[in-house]
Design a protein around this motif. Structure first.
Motif, PDB file in Angstrom:
ATOM      1  N   GLU A 110      51.381  46.950   1.088  1.00 39.15           N
ATOM      2  CA  GLU A 110      49.970  47.054   0.711  1.00 39.15           C
ATOM      3  C   GLU A 110      49.801  47.777  -0.623  1.00 39.15           C
ATOM      4  OE1 GLU A 110      45.889  49.398   2.077  1.00 39.15           O
ATOM      5  OE2 GLU A 110      47.632  49.379   3.414  1.00 39.15           O
ATOM      6  N   TYR A 111      50.441  48.904  -0.770  1.00 38.27           N
ATOM      7  CA  TYR A 111      50.193  49.720  -1.966  1.00 38.27           C
ATOM      8  C   TYR A 111      50.849  49.163  -3.219  1.00 38.27           C
ATOM      9  CZ  TYR A 111      47.463  53.215   0.412  1.00 38.27           C
ATOM     10  OH  TYR A 111      46.443  53.850   1.094  1.00 38.27           O
TER      11      TYR A 111
ATOM     12  N   LYS B 251      52.148  56.673   3.758  1.00 38.23           N
ATOM     13  CA  LYS B 251      50.871  56.176   3.254  1.00 38.23           C
ATOM     14  C   LYS B 251      50.248  57.171   2.290  1.00 38.23           C
ATOM     15  CE  LYS B 251      46.353  54.427   4.736  1.00 38.23           C
ATOM     16  NZ  LYS B 251      45.450  54.177   5.887  1.00 38.23           N
TER      17      LYS B 251
ATOM     18  N   TYR C 161      52.919  49.695   4.774  1.00 38.69           N
ATOM     19  CA  TYR C 161      52.305  50.592   3.789  1.00 38.69           C
ATOM     20  C   TYR C 161      52.822  50.274   2.383  1.00 38.69           C
ATOM     21  CZ  TYR C 161      50.741  53.724   7.599  1.00 38.69           C
ATOM     22  OH  TYR C 161      50.136  54.267   8.711  1.00 38.69           O
TER      23      TYR C 161
ATOM     24  N   ARG D  81      51.182  45.985  -3.739  1.00 40.37           N
ATOM     25  CA  ARG D  81      50.260  44.902  -4.086  1.00 40.37           C
ATOM     26  C   ARG D  81      49.058  45.448  -4.846  1.00 40.37           C
ATOM     27  NH1 ARG D  81      45.614  43.628  -2.194  1.00 40.37           N
ATOM     28  NH2 ARG D  81      45.831  44.959  -0.335  1.00 40.37           N
ATOM     29  N   ARG D  82      48.498  46.571  -4.379  1.00 42.84           N
ATOM     30  CA  ARG D  82      47.327  47.149  -5.031  1.00 42.84           C
ATOM     31  C   ARG D  82      47.659  47.701  -6.419  1.00 42.84           C
ATOM     32  NH1 ARG D  82      44.638  51.025  -0.584  1.00 42.84           N
ATOM     33  NH2 ARG D  82      43.199  51.414  -2.338  1.00 42.84           N
TER      34      ARG D  82
END
Length: 370
Positions: free
Chosen positions: A198-199, A152, A195, A201-202
């Motif tokens: 999510e990242y 992360k 993790y 995607r961001r």
């Protein structure tokens, strides 16, 4: 190439870890803008070898990085590969730099930055972080590199770097500690992929046009028998040196330095026949190849891999243990032919799916278009 690019290498990510269930956002993005497929890593399926190939688009015959550890028989020198000078092929970082573009190399393991950092405008490792860059990116101190949260942390760092500097090329990789200890169906392994999901995607939301590739350096499998090939040879009265390409300082990842391949350097060529007979009667050794044949088959530099190469059977590994054999339920590792299949998720890829056969093809295709 006018668009910006990112390669994320999930250390040790066998295809079973990265699925539509564990990474729904990644799969949705790939369905809209690219593809998901299985590609192949290079042999041996260990970290240093494959970072060299993914970063250069070349084979080990060109990079001359054939493991995490080296041995020079002519002077009896051996050691860990952790700094610049070993990598002989031009990297995509250097190629971007040479055309005036900015780059970033972010890694959990310090050795990745140490060996491959030339050409990086921004370089960061969780193991030995740069205080100035951490401050500029608003990062807190990193967790231990064998902590689950190190993944992360490095992904947060990559996101912050893209927000702050928007480098033309970003290379990011984590540590495979979790996958060495947890199978794909465990909550610990699923959290690692969460993790990533999510990242990425961001990052995509931040820069929707950025080309993103998510792949692995190698896979990971359970092993039930560890064979000490050096001890086996020593007890048979043979004079040779066994080099395990997987060997590195991250003993928490593989406590026996166990991996699926060994380079054998014969100290007495008159013992060749006895060595081959011993290898052929040892069930944990699935295949023995001359260095010349292994080099031709797996695009390795013959001069760097000894006289013979030993390949482990599917559920076996070569390791540094007391005695000759150890039967265990505690070993998850890599290095063999059975850890070469890896995932590739492509968002806005440069080329069609069939042009990506190996993980190294990402850089090879990109560098051809610079």
């Amino acid at each position: 190439m006018s668009h910006k690019m990112m390669i994320l290498v999930i250390d040790g990510c066998a295809p079973e870890y990265l699925t539509p269930e564990t990474a729904p956002a990644l799969y949705a993005l790939a369905a809209e803008t690219g593809f998901v497929k299985i590609v192949q890593s290079q042999m041996p399926s260990v970290t240093n070898v494959n970072h060299a190939c993914i970063l250069s688009g070349r084979t080990p015959a060109d990079t001359h990085v054939v493991g995490n550890y080296y041995y020079r028989p002519e002077i009896g020198e051996e050691g860990f590969i952790e700094e610049r000078g070993f990598m002989k092929a031009k990297t995509i970082l250097q190629a971007y730099r040479d055309v005036g573009k900015t780059t970033a190399l972010f890694a959990v393991k310090g050795k990745v930055l140490g060996v491959y950092g030339d050409g990086a405008t921004y370089g960061l490792s969780a193991q030995t972080p740069d205080a100035g860059l951490m401050k500029a990116l608003g990062l807190t101190a990193p967790p231990p590199i064998d902590a689950a949260e190190s993944t992360k942390w490095i992904l947060e760092a990559a996101l912050s770097c893209i927000q702050t500097y928007s480098p033309d090329f970003m290379y990011c990789t984590n540590n495979d500690y979790i996958f060495h200890h947890f199978a794909p169906d465990t909550k610990e392994a699923k959290q690692q992929i969460a993790y990533v999901d999510e990242y990425i995607r961001r990052i995509h939301e931040l820069e929707p046009g950025r080309q993103i590739y998510v792949t692995a350096d190698h896979g990971m499998n359970q092993k039930t028998t560890i064979l000490n090939a050096q001890r086996l040879a020593d007890d048979a009265g043979l004079h040779l040196y066994c080099l395990p390409p997987l060997k590195d300082r991250y003993i928490e990842n593989h406590i026996y330095q166990e991996g699926g391949i060994v380079y054998v350097f014969l100290k007495d060529k008159e013992e060749t026949k006895a060595f081959l007979a011993l290898a052929e009667q040892t069930p944990e050794i699935e295949r023995v190849m001359t260095a010349r044949d292994a080099a031709a088959t797996y695009q390795l530099p013959a001069e760097d891999i000894g006289d013979y190469v030993l390949f482990a059977a599917p559920d076996c590994a070569f390791g540094e243990i007391d005695g000759i054999r150890l039967h265990t339920t505690k070993s998850r590792t890599h290095g063999s032919l059975y850890e070469c299949s890896i995932p590739l998720v492509a968002i806005h890829p440069e080329a069609s799916p069939e042009q990506y056969v190996y993980s190294k093809d990402i850089a090879a295709i990109a560098m051809a278009s610079l």
